[in-house]
Design an enzyme around this catalytic site. Structure first.
Site, PDB file in Angstrom:
ATOM      1  CB  CYS A   1     -63.822 -30.911 -21.067  1.00 56.64           C
ATOM      2  SG  CYS A   1     -63.986 -32.949 -21.307  1.00 56.64           S
TER       3      CYS A   1
ATOM      4  CD1 TRP B   1     -95.749 -42.565  -8.160  1.00 59.47           C
ATOM      5  CD2 TRP B   1     -93.970 -43.728  -8.751  1.00 59.47           C
ATOM      6  NE1 TRP B   1     -95.590 -43.454  -7.789  1.00 59.47           N
ATOM      7  CE2 TRP B   1     -94.984 -44.522  -7.649  1.00 59.47           C
ATOM      8  CE3 TRP B   1     -92.405 -44.758  -9.950  1.00 59.47           C
ATOM      9  CZ2 TRP B   1     -94.835 -46.081  -8.242  1.00 59.47           C
ATOM     10  CZ3 TRP B   1     -92.876 -45.925  -9.602  1.00 59.47           C
ATOM     11  CH2 TRP B   1     -93.383 -46.489  -8.982  1.00 59.47           C
TER      12      TRP B   1
END
Length: 457
Positions: free
Chosen positions: A46, A439
């Site tokens: 990877c 939020w």
């Protein structure tokens, strides 16, 4: 009398299994023989795009444990040795030394198959021309670097726009190449829904990468010297001094198929929760050559990632060594980037939900990585799928700048726990203006999904 464990494959799953088994059983109890056909063991495939791109300065930084280190732990790791045949009835494997050509049989009491995956190499005319490269191994990465240095021009074409494709596009851009990405699908990153893939497309164009959708390569064109000069599609030709293939991988299970072991719809080996090959009490398999249970859809799928391979190896080694461990499945979490754009997904896309017969709602929100007034706040888009009747979370996709990608882990945990989007809105996530709005964007998406579920009745 000690038993013998034979491991086929010397990378993540295979050597994790061997190492864990050795921790539990000493050499007098368990002899371990491992075969690896390549030049390296226990390395991060990877990381190859980041080594090629220069973010990782030297190749050896990608090697977690060299063969000598495994041998020092009484694991007989035989490099440049390819297993060519499985004799399950005789409990033995035939292996060939790739340097000398010598062949021999090795018996086993227990067998681990960790043969990984092989890159999809489309049968295009000219595909084997000099200057055309895959990026599966460290040797591949070095060959590509050498080719970049030798190239007379500075034009590169990447065939495929999945994870490897977009990561390699960034690496080539860093080398000063003019980069074109040719993609079979309309939008890059087919692991995302097309509307989210379009955001990646727009960002890549903004970075100076030309992304051409719905244009599969049909031929590799070569010059008088035989080296690649362009890639052809039905629409035209794209000049190239270097071509990189990023067309994905498939399980390497040719040995298993020849031996009659059970394979799934993606040609991956099928195992139980302990990673034992189904129907075979003394054979285990793990890593990119297996299929695993998708905890969201309830179906088997092929997810070739190093995270899973290492976990498979730990589970296998524990079971081989006399303990007990299981691998329950995955939710399909992945994260990548192209330059400063972060791309993440987990769970099901809309296409996946339809294929398994789930009725769902889908919502998309735009937010920022930090409080909007805090310096460095960057935009991000979050898409969320929820089951229409129950509100169960089905999937999340995120595209954005710094701080976007790893937010997908919130959704991965929620998926694994089987949470509803309504339950997610009560999650007690960390908050401070440098890190998140009041939020969090994932919770904003959850609130919108709750409203959509209610509206759908």
């Amino acid at each position: 009398m000690s038993e013998r464990l034979v491991v086929i494959g010397g990378d993540a799953a295979g050597m994790s299994a061997a190492s864990q088994a050795r921790r539990l059983k000493g050499p007098g109890e368990l002899e371990i023989v491992a075969f690896e056909r390549g030049h390296f063991s226990s390395y991060s495939a990877c990381g190859i795009p980041y080594w090629v791109g220069g973010d990782v300065p030297v190749r050896d930084k990608l090697i977690a444990r060299a063969p000598e280190e495994h041998r020092a732990r009484d694991i007989d790791l035989r490099m440049r040795t390819e297993v060519t045949e499985l004799d399950l009835a005789g409990q033995r494997v035939r292996a060939r030394d790739l340097e000398s050509g010598a062949e021999s049989w090795t018996g086993f009491d227990k067998l681990v198959i960790a043969t990984g995956a092989r890159p999809l190499r489309p049968p295009l005319p000219g595909i084997d021309a000099p200057g055309v490269h895959g990026v599966q191994t460290l040797d591949d990465g070095q060959a590509l670097l050498d080719s970049l240095s030798a190239a007379r021009g500075r034009r590169a074409v990447v065939v495929g726009a999945g994870y490897i494709g977009v990561e390699m596009a960034e690496a080539l851009l860093g080398h000063g190449f003019e980069v074109t990405v040719l993609n079979r699908s309309e939008q890059p990153m087919a692991t995302l829904d097309p509307d989210m893939g379009r955001l990646v497309h727009e960002a890549m164009d903004g970075l100076g990468i030309t992304t051409v959708g719905s244009s599969p390569a049909t031929k590799i064109l070569t010059g008088e010297n035989g080296r690649v000069r362009a890639v052809a599609t039905d629409e035209g030709e794209y000049p190239a001094d270097v071509v990189v293939l990023g067309t994905g991988v498939v399980p390497e299970t040719s040995l298993a198929r020849a031996a009659g072991l059970p394979l799934g719809v993606y040609d991956g080996l099928l195992t139980d929760l302990s990673m034992r090959v189904r129907g075979h009490g003394n054979i285990w398999a793990g890593g990119d050559c297996v299929e695993v249970l998708d905890l969201v859809s309830g179906r088997e799928r092929h997810v070739p990632l190093g995270t899973h391979a290492n976990k498979h190896g730990q589970v296998i080694g524990s079971n081989v060594g006399g303990g007990y461990a299981t691998f329950p499945g995955v939710v399909g979490t992945a994260v990548s980037k192209v330059c400063d754009l972060e791309i993440a997904r987990t769970g099901l896309r809309e296409k996946d939900a339809r294929e398994v017969g789930l009725q769902y709602v889908a919502v998309t929100v735009e937010s920022t990585s930090r409080a909007g007034y805090y310096p460095g706040a960057a935009p991000m888009t979050v898409k969320m799928l929820a089951e229409r009747r129950t509100g169960r979370l089905l999937g999340v996709q995120i595209v954005g700048r710094e701080g976007a990608g790893k937010r997908v882990d919130i959704a991965a945990v929620a998926l694994t726990a089987g949470m509803t989007v309504e339950a997610m809105t009560a999650l007690d996530l960390g908050y401070a203006p440098p890190f998140s709005p009041v939020w969090d964007p994932v919770l904003v998406a959850a609130r919108k999904a709750v409203a959509a579920v209610r509206a759908a009745g």
